[in-house]
Each structure stands twice: as structure tokens, then as C-alpha cells.
Scaffold this motif. Structure first.
Motif, PDB file in Angstrom:
ATOM      1  N   MET A 184       0.845  -1.181   0.000  1.00 17.72           N
ATOM      2  CA  MET A 184       0.000   0.000   0.000  1.00 17.72           C
ATOM      3  C   MET A 184       0.880   1.230   0.000  1.00 17.72           C
ATOM      4  O   MET A 184       2.073   1.163   0.345  1.00 17.72           O
ATOM      5  CB  MET A 184      -0.954   0.015   1.204  1.00 17.72           C
ATOM      6  N   GLN A 185       0.304   2.354  -0.388  1.00 15.66           N
ATOM      7  CA  GLN A 185       1.039   3.614  -0.372  1.00 15.66           C
ATOM      8  C   GLN A 185       1.041   4.195   1.040  1.00 15.66           C
ATOM      9  O   GLN A 185       0.166   3.887   1.864  1.00 15.66           O
ATOM     10  CB  GLN A 185       0.402   4.600  -1.342  1.00 15.66           C
ATOM     11  N   PRO A 235     -12.114  14.544  -2.845  1.00 16.87           N
ATOM     12  CA  PRO A 235     -12.617  13.242  -2.390  1.00 16.87           C
ATOM     13  C   PRO A 235     -11.599  12.111  -2.542  1.00 16.87           C
ATOM     14  O   PRO A 235     -11.510  11.232  -1.682  1.00 16.87           O
ATOM     15  CB  PRO A 235     -13.841  13.009  -3.276  1.00 16.87           C
ATOM     16  N   ARG A 236     -10.819  12.141  -3.623  1.00 15.65           N
ATOM     17  CA  ARG A 236      -9.847  11.068  -3.859  1.00 15.65           C
ATOM     18  C   ARG A 236      -8.741  11.035  -2.813  1.00 15.65           C
ATOM     19  O   ARG A 236      -7.980  10.076  -2.733  1.00 15.65           O
ATOM     20  CB  ARG A 236      -9.224  11.220  -5.255  1.00 15.65           C
ATOM     21  N   ASN A 237      -8.632  12.106  -2.030  1.00 12.57           N
ATOM     22  CA  ASN A 237      -7.618  12.158  -0.970  1.00 12.57           C
ATOM     23  C   ASN A 237      -8.089  11.544   0.341  1.00 12.57           C
ATOM     24  O   ASN A 237      -7.276  11.375   1.258  1.00 12.57           O
ATOM     25  CB  ASN A 237      -7.221  13.610  -0.688  1.00 12.57           C
ATOM     26  N   TRP A 238      -9.387  11.200   0.447  1.00 10.87           N
ATOM     27  CA  TRP A 238      -9.962  10.856   1.737  1.00 10.87           C
ATOM     28  C   TRP A 238     -10.743   9.540   1.717  1.00 10.87           C
ATOM     29  O   TRP A 238     -11.530   9.281   0.806  1.00 10.87           O
ATOM     30  CB  TRP A 238     -10.924  11.961   2.196  1.00 10.87           C
ATOM     31  N   GLY A 239     -10.517   8.729   2.774  1.00  9.67           N
ATOM     32  CA  GLY A 239     -11.292   7.518   3.003  1.00  9.67           C
ATOM     33  C   GLY A 239     -11.778   7.467   4.437  1.00  9.67           C
ATOM     34  O   GLY A 239     -11.352   8.254   5.286  1.00  9.67           O
ATOM     35  N   PHE A 261     -15.553  12.032   0.560  1.00 14.00           N
ATOM     36  CA  PHE A 261     -14.853  10.758   0.739  1.00 14.00           C
ATOM     37  C   PHE A 261     -15.019   9.874  -0.490  1.00 14.00           C
ATOM     38  O   PHE A 261     -16.134   9.638  -0.963  1.00 14.00           O
ATOM     39  CB  PHE A 261     -15.386  10.021   1.973  1.00 14.00           C
ATOM     40  N   ALA A 262     -13.903   9.349  -0.972  1.00 15.29           N
ATOM     41  CA  ALA A 262     -13.931   8.469  -2.139  1.00 15.29           C
ATOM     42  C   ALA A 262     -14.145   7.008  -1.754  1.00 15.29           C
ATOM     43  O   ALA A 262     -14.504   6.196  -2.614  1.00 15.29           O
ATOM     44  CB  ALA A 262     -12.629   8.588  -2.930  1.00 15.29           C
ATOM     45  N   ALA A 263     -13.944   6.666  -0.489  1.00 15.35           N
ATOM     46  CA  ALA A 263     -14.040   5.258  -0.103  1.00 15.35           C
ATOM     47  C   ALA A 263     -14.487   5.131   1.352  1.00 15.35           C
ATOM     48  O   ALA A 263     -14.139   5.962   2.199  1.00 15.35           O
ATOM     49  CB  ALA A 263     -12.686   4.560  -0.286  1.00 15.35           C
ATOM     50  N   GLY A 264     -15.261   4.070   1.619  1.00 11.52           N
ATOM     51  CA  GLY A 264     -15.707   3.761   2.979  1.00 11.52           C
ATOM     52  C   GLY A 264     -15.635   2.271   3.214  1.00 11.52           C
ATOM     53  O   GLY A 264     -16.120   1.488   2.391  1.00 11.52           O
ATOM     54  N   ALA A 265     -15.029   1.859   4.325  1.00 15.77           N
ATOM     55  CA  ALA A 265     -14.889   0.436   4.654  1.00 15.77           C
ATOM     56  C   ALA A 265     -15.526   0.160   6.008  1.00 15.77           C
ATOM     57  O   ALA A 265     -15.156   0.777   7.015  1.00 15.77           O
ATOM     58  CB  ALA A 265     -13.417   0.026   4.679  1.00 15.77           C
ATOM     59  N   VAL A 361      -5.014  -2.130   2.531  1.00 12.48           N
ATOM     60  CA  VAL A 361      -4.521  -2.217   1.155  1.00 12.48           C
ATOM     61  C   VAL A 361      -5.614  -1.797   0.173  1.00 12.48           C
ATOM     62  O   VAL A 361      -5.361  -1.051  -0.780  1.00 12.48           O
ATOM     63  CB  VAL A 361      -4.037  -3.655   0.848  1.00 12.48           C
ATOM     64  N   TRP A 362      -6.827  -2.273   0.413  1.00 11.47           N
ATOM     65  CA  TRP A 362      -7.972  -1.884  -0.437  1.00 11.47           C
ATOM     66  C   TRP A 362      -8.172  -0.370  -0.388  1.00 11.47           C
ATOM     67  O   TRP A 362      -8.352   0.271  -1.432  1.00 11.47           O
ATOM     68  CB  TRP A 362      -9.228  -2.599   0.044  1.00 11.47           C
ATOM     69  N   MET A 363      -8.161   0.197   0.811  1.00 15.58           N
ATOM     70  CA  MET A 363      -8.364   1.642   0.960  1.00 15.58           C
ATOM     71  C   MET A 363      -7.291   2.410   0.217  1.00 15.58           C
ATOM     72  O   MET A 363      -7.580   3.397  -0.499  1.00 15.58           O
ATOM     73  CB  MET A 363      -8.361   2.011   2.447  1.00 15.58           C
ATOM     74  N   SER A 364      -6.044   2.002   0.370  1.00 15.77           N
ATOM     75  CA  SER A 364      -4.941   2.679  -0.303  1.00 15.77           C
ATOM     76  C   SER A 364      -5.130   2.677  -1.811  1.00 15.77           C
ATOM     77  O   SER A 364      -4.800   3.671  -2.488  1.00 15.77           O
ATOM     78  CB  SER A 364      -3.620   1.992   0.066  1.00 15.77           C
TER      79      SER A 364
END
Length: 370
Positions: A184-185, A235-239, A261-265, A361-364
Motif C-alpha cells: 500500500m502507499q 474526495p480522492r484524498n480521503w477515506g 470521501f472516495a471510499a468507505g470500509a 490495502v484496499w483503501m490505499s
């Protein structure tokens, strides 16, 4: 119930009134000269006096604030005062401490990263909440000095503490290991509990006349972090991610705020706001807001943005299997959804520690630094 709450004072007054009435009612029976009658009179008089003193003491404390909490009253509040380093702080985030990671070379931020203990001040919501911010080693390295980083908000369940994310679930250490292994980054983690108005469980909604928790998480927190650290505002900067109640909040905020937010887990998340003794009246009869807090209803009735979602469950041990399958079915383009389904795993730390590495890893993979 807090020491200075109206509920505690009302209960003390009611107890005093009830004991006084009981004393008057039972006095004829207790006027005899037997030892039981004497003990009864003494007991009732003592209990009534104690209730009266408690009521007077609580009323005085509420007015003059001699003690702020039960822990303060009982002498258990031993935490030392904290010196705030304003050179590290911004207008809406105050850094109150720093700690190293338990990794090789962890005492050097450029090698092991750093965890900062902060207080986030919500400009729009009026909520102030303690949190921990994990900064990866790259944040302190000269090669990255002018670069921004993606960030993810990480929440515990209710009524968990933010320390659980560090010590129990080991989010910073896991993020460090996954980035070091090139899986991951490098990513900043903002870790706190969903209970930003303790002890009430607000289910991450804006309560009419009460805590504006959704505003805090969706607007105040990202804005405060971006003004303090090298994190973008797109949004692409935030999860957003979390477990249990934190998982519900992560999915809710990402679903309702794709502009942020671009992603939520959601790890072991549920999909409808709880309403019980811990939450109180969240919606004050507003059916629209109650429906909106039901994520499955939202997927059916509200526009879906470009957010990506990750949901987790297990075939044996979790109670959210059906809800998770329903959530997956209802997500439609332009949104995307992924899932982790374990063969078995209960609603506990052991299960979440199996899900956190692939979830990070998915979030990254769903976020970018620019």
C-alpha cells in the motif's frame, strides 16, 4: 449519567422525597420499642438525611462546578495537565503529545513514523474530540517534503476508546508494515472513537437540538486535518473506515458525502442506526432522517456517487451476513463495492485483525495523494 447532569440531580431529589414519604407512612409501625423498630427508625432517618445531603450537594456542585465528573469526585482523575505545542498546531487541531511506533528505528520519525495525540475542534459542529494522527515515515523524509498524502479516518466501535485502534487493533503498525512491504502507499490515519459527545452514542447523525456528529465527521474533521497536515481536500484524498458502530459510520458518511470521501470500509458493520438507551431520541420524529440513516434504504432511494465501499462479514459468527449481502446487491454505478467474507469469525478484535491488513490495502488502492 454524569455527575453534573439534570438526571442525576432529579433522581436524588426523588429518592429524598420518596424516603421522607416512606418514613411518614411507616412511622406508626416503627414507634414500638422493639430492636427491629428502633433499627427501622434509625435506618429510614439516616437514608432520608443522606438523600437530602446528596441532593443539596449535587445541586451546589451543578451550580459551582466543584467537581466535573464522578472520577474527579472520587479522586480517580490522575491525568496530568498537558502542555500544547502550538508550533505543531493549527487553528482547529491542537497537538498535545507525540509517541513513537514499536517498530525498528521507531524512535526516529523518518524511519518509524510518528503518532500525534491531538484535539480536533469542529468549527461548524461545535464538537471538540481527542484523536490520534498516524504520520508515516515518508511524511518526515526530505524526498516527500513537498508532497501530499492520502488520509483515512478510522473509528472504533461503541463505546470503545481510540487507544484500542493503537494497542488492540494496531492500525499504525499494520499500515507501517503494509507500506514497507510495498502493498500500500504511505497513508495518514486519523483515529478516534465515534462517541464524540460522550457518553451518548450518536450513530454519526446530526441530532436536532443535539450533537451534530455527521457535520463533525463529514466537514469539520477533513477540513481541520487538511489545514494542519499535507493532505488534499479532494474526495480522492480521503477515506473512512471502522469496525462495528465505526463501520456503520464509515459507510454512512462515505455514502452520504461522496463530495468528501472516495471510499468507505465497514468491518462488521450494521446498516441501520441503532435506537436504544445509549442513543436516546436521534430523530425527534423526523421520518426522512430516520430513513436516511438506514443505509439499505439510502441505496434504494438516494443518488449514489462515485464512492467505493468495502464490507466484511463471516458465514458463521457474525449477525450482519444478510445485511451485508443486501448492501452488496444494492450498490450500483457509479459506486463500486467489494467484500470480505470469512468462513467463521465473531464480532471481536481477533476477527477485525484478520480484516484490517487487506482493508488498508484496499483503501490505499482507492485513494490518491494528488
Amino acid at each position: 449519567m454524569g455527575l453534573t447532569s439534570n438526571t442525576v440531580l432529579a433522581l436524588a431529589v426523588l429518592a429524598a422525597v420518596a424516603l421522607f414519604a416512606t418514613t411518614i407512612w411507616l412511622w406508626p409501625r416503627l414507634s414500638r420499642r422493639s430492636w427491629r423498630a428502633v433499627l427501622g427508625r434509625v435506618g429510614l432517618l439516616l437514608a432520608t438525611q443522606l438523600a437530602l445531603f446528596a441532593s443539596a450537594g449535587l445541586a451546589a456542585n451543578k451550580s459551582f462546578l466543584f467537581y466535573g465528573s464522578w472520577a474527579d469526585l472520587l479522586g480517580r482523575e490522575q491525568e496530568m495537565g498537558v502542555v500544547v505545542d502550538h508550533s505543531l498546531s493549527s487553528e482547529h487541531i491542537k497537538v498535545t503529545g507525540k509517541q513513537q511506533l514499536d517498530v525498528p528505528g521507531g524512535w526516529r520519525p523518518a524511519v518509524g513514523g510518528q503518532i500525534q495525540k491531538v484535539v480536533i475542534e469542529g468549527e461548524k459542529s461545535g464538537i471538540d474530540s481527542p484523536a490520534y494522527v498516524y504520520l508515516p515515515p515518508e511524511y518526515f523524509q526530505p524526498a516527500y517534503a513537498k508532497k501530499t498524502f492520502p488520509a483515512a479516518v478510522v473509528l472504533t466501535g461503541y463505546p470503545g476508546t481510540a487507544e484500542n485502534l493503537l494497542k488492540g487493533l494496531k492500525y499504525p503498525r499494520t499500515a507501517y508494515q503494509q507500506a514497507k512491504g510495498k502493498k500500500m502507499q504511505p497513508m495518514i490515519l486519523v483515529m478516534l472513537r465515534p462517541t464524540v459527545a460522550p457518553p451518548r452514542d450518536t450513530e454519526c447523525v446530526d441530532i436536532p437540538g443535539g450533537p451534530q456528529t455527521e457535520t463533525f465527521f463529514a466537514k469539520d474533521l477533513p477540513a481541520a486535518v487538511s489545514e494542519t497536515y499535507r493532505v488534499g481536500t479532494e474526495p480522492r484524498n480521503w477515506g473512512f473506515m471502522g469496525n462495528s458502530t465505526g463501520g456503520y459510520c464509515a459507510l454512512k458518511i462515505a455514502l452520504h458525502h461522496p463530495e468528501r470521501f472516495a471510499a468507505g470500509a465497514g468491518l462488521s458493520a450494521y446498516y441501520k442506526a441503532a435506537e436504544d438507551m445509549t442513543t436516546g431520541d436521534l430523530f425527534h420524529g423526523n421520518r426522512k432522517e430516520r430513513d436516511r440513516a438506514n443505509l439499505l434504504w439510502s441505496l434504494d432511494h438516494l443518488p449514489q456517487g462515485k464512492s467505493s465501499f468495502l464490507v466484511t462479514t463471516s458465514r458463521q459468527g457474525e449477525g450482519n451476513l444478510k445485511g451485508t449481502l443486501d448492501f452488496v446487491k444494492k450498490v450500483r454505478a457509479p459506486a463500486r463495492v467489494s467484500s470480505i467474507t470469512l468462513d467463521s469469525g465473531g464480532h471481536n478484535f481477533t476477527t477485525w485483525k484478520r480484516e484490517i491488513p487487506p482493508a488498508l490495502v484496499w483503501m490505499s488502492g482507492r485513494l490518491s495523494a494528488v
